[in-house]
Design an enzyme around this catalytic site. Structure first.
Site, PDB file in Angstrom:
ATOM      1  N   ARG A 234       0.962  -1.205  -0.100  1.00 32.91           N
ATOM      2  CA  ARG A 234      -0.015   0.024  -0.104  1.00 32.91           C
ATOM      3  C   ARG A 234       0.735   1.251  -0.067  1.00 32.91           C
ATOM      4  O   ARG A 234       1.887   1.284   0.589  1.00 32.91           O
ATOM      5  CB  ARG A 234      -1.084   0.022   1.277  1.00 32.91           C
ATOM      6  CG  ARG A 234      -2.146  -0.987   1.171  1.00 32.91           C
ATOM      7  CD  ARG A 234      -3.125  -0.441   0.115  1.00 32.91           C
ATOM      8  NE  ARG A 234      -4.299  -1.485   0.514  1.00 32.91           N
ATOM      9  CZ  ARG A 234      -4.379  -2.812  -0.516  1.00 32.91           C
ATOM     10  NH1 ARG A 234      -3.482  -3.194  -1.380  1.00 32.91           N
ATOM     11  NH2 ARG A 234      -5.320  -3.393  -0.494  1.00 32.91           N
ATOM     12  N   GLU A 263      -2.773   7.627  -5.975  1.00 38.36           N
ATOM     13  CA  GLU A 263      -2.641   6.897  -7.529  1.00 38.36           C
ATOM     14  C   GLU A 263      -3.874   7.405  -8.296  1.00 38.36           C
ATOM     15  O   GLU A 263      -4.875   7.589  -8.067  1.00 38.36           O
ATOM     16  CB  GLU A 263      -2.836   5.273  -7.054  1.00 38.36           C
ATOM     17  CG  GLU A 263      -1.700   4.775  -6.090  1.00 38.36           C
ATOM     18  CD  GLU A 263      -2.041   3.218  -5.965  1.00 38.36           C
ATOM     19  OE1 GLU A 263      -3.133   2.712  -6.464  1.00 38.36           O
ATOM     20  OE2 GLU A 263      -1.187   2.519  -5.493  1.00 38.36           O
ATOM     21  N   HIS A 284       0.509  -0.520  -9.968  1.00 35.31           N
ATOM     22  CA  HIS A 284      -0.665  -1.228  -9.095  1.00 35.31           C
ATOM     23  C   HIS A 284      -1.251  -2.672  -9.615  1.00 35.31           C
ATOM     24  O   HIS A 284      -2.442  -2.554  -9.757  1.00 35.31           O
ATOM     25  CB  HIS A 284      -1.604  -0.333  -8.340  1.00 35.31           C
ATOM     26  CG  HIS A 284      -2.016  -1.014  -6.937  1.00 35.31           C
ATOM     27  ND1 HIS A 284      -2.803  -0.191  -6.025  1.00 35.31           N
ATOM     28  CD2 HIS A 284      -2.120  -1.926  -6.518  1.00 35.31           C
ATOM     29  CE1 HIS A 284      -3.115  -0.843  -4.961  1.00 35.31           C
ATOM     30  NE2 HIS A 284      -2.860  -1.991  -5.276  1.00 35.31           N
TER      31      HIS A 284
END
Length: 412
Positions: A234, A263, A284
């Site tokens: 994370r 993000e 990601h």
């Protein structure tokens, strides 16, 4: 009895086929349905299966008169109003662990890339340069790996790192030492103690108030010179400004990031990372494998079927308490117990591993939900998924927190 199930986001065909085979399921697959259309039709379904695109709001749930189950094909439930679903007795189910191997292998890919300069060598070849001497790498064999978070993914990374011949240390205050022993991993009680010993750091923890900014300037200061860092967990756990400073100083020899505090990350942050050679980035994609997506779809389909049929469900984010009148009766005690749990997390110097809960007096007959409320308060501060009084004891057990419950009708 027949159940109507609506799929509102794209999932793997394997999950769809599993549902289609069931004679008591009427499946409607509308993966591009708009929110406005969903508002109009949701009242006709017993279950909806979503990913992150579909917002399952309080407004939607108010119209979902038949809805019994919400299946989230994935881990996060940020798009689901879990509180409203719980209040309405709607089970919310997710699929933790379905992407474990995908995230594990991405971690190893990034780790090998920055130790062996794989990304730089690739770009050099595309530029028609044959520069073998430039790409002198470092082996995993014989190095010491530090893992923050020894859950599903951290454990799998540990096993594979050991296969490479690495010595593996881990910091996770919520995992029993027995688990580390089974994995052949040395659990370290202090994060700083572990950071002093390792050559490579990989992170596999949720983003919570405990882990936010966990790797900051002080942590970089005590690391070895030439540390390699991988974060596929994370964003926000590593202080990105401190990371850039230590890349500039050369203390961090290589860094690999799949996650970012924002993000997508701001272009200016990426531009600053471009200044350094040994940086490996990805957007990601830990769960972005065919197998992970199939696992997610199959698991959510299996869990939804069990829930609709009243069978035991392994991955319940919430659950309605069987006697709502009791909840109302003891609500002040539950609220107090939860607040006490939250206080304990903030007061304790290290992670809580053992808990003694004692309930006395007239409310002692309800000690199970009161105990669970304390655990809810504790766990809500340290995990990144919803915890309630139904699943709190199971989450505590899974994280190695030992609970001793005592009750007596005698008042203190």
């Amino acid at each position: 009895m027949s159940y109507r199930v609506l799929i509102t986001d794209p999932i793997s065909q394997k999950g769809i086929e599993l549902l289609e085979r069931e004679p008591d399921v009427e499946l409607v697959n509308r993966p591009e349905i708009s929110y406005e259309e969903l508002l109009e039709v949701v009242e006709d379904f017993d279950c909806i299966i979503t990913r992150s695109r579909t917002p399952v709001t309080g407004e939607l749930l108010k119209r979902a008169h038949r809805l019994k189950v919400i299946g989230r094909a994935g881990v996060g439930v940020d798009n689901v109003d879990v509180e409203e679903a719980t209040r309405r007795g709607i089970l919310v189910i997710n699929t933790p662990g379905a992407n474990t191997i995908g995230a594990t292998e991405l971690t190893l890919m990034h780790m090998l890339t920055i130790l062996r300069n794989g990304h730089e060598a690739h770009m050099s070849m595309l530029e028609n340069r044959w520069d073998r001497k430039r790409f002198m790498g470092t082996e995993l064999y014989g190095k010491t790996l530090g893992i923050i978070g020894l859950g599903n993914i951290g454990s799998q990374v540990a096993l594979r790192a050991k296969a490479f011949g690495m010595k593996v240390l881990a910091y996770d205050p919520y995992v029993p030492r027995e688990k580390g022993d089974r994995l052949g991993v040395k659990l370290i009680d202090s994060l700083h103690e572990m950071l002093r010993e390792i050559d490579v750091l990989t992170i596999h923890a949720p983003l919570t108030h405990e882990t936010k900014g966990m790797i900051g300037r002080e942590e970089f200061r005590i690391m070895k010179e030439g540390i390699y860092i991988v974060n596929c967990a994370r964003g926000g756990i590593v202080d990105e400004e401190a990371l850039l400073e230590n890349l500039q100083r050369g203390k961090v020899r290589g860094v690999a990031l799949d996650v970012f505090s924002q993000e997508p990350p701001p272009p200016e942050f990426i531009d600053r990372l471009k200044e350094f050679e040994n940086v490996s980035l990805s957007p990601h994609i830990g769960a972005n494998t065919v197998e992970s997506q199939e696992n997610v779809a199959v698991i959510v389909a299996q869990q939804v079927l069990k829930a609709l049929r009243g069978q035991t469900v392994e991955y319940v984010v919430n659950a309605p308490f069987p006697d709502l009148s009791v909840l109302t009766l003891i609500k002040p005690h539950l609220d107090l117990a939860e607040r006490m749990g939250k206080f304990l997390v903030q007061w304790a110097d290290e992670g809580i591993r053992e808990l003694h809960i004692e309930v006395r007096g007239d409310i002692s007959e309800h000690f199970h939900p009161i105990s669970a409320a304390v655990l809810k308060g504790i766990l809500g501060e340290i995990v990144d998924f919803p915890v309630n009084i139904i699943n709190a004891p199971y989450v505590a057990k899974d994280r190695g927190i030992r609970v001793e419950e005592l009750f007596s009708e005698d008042s203190p």
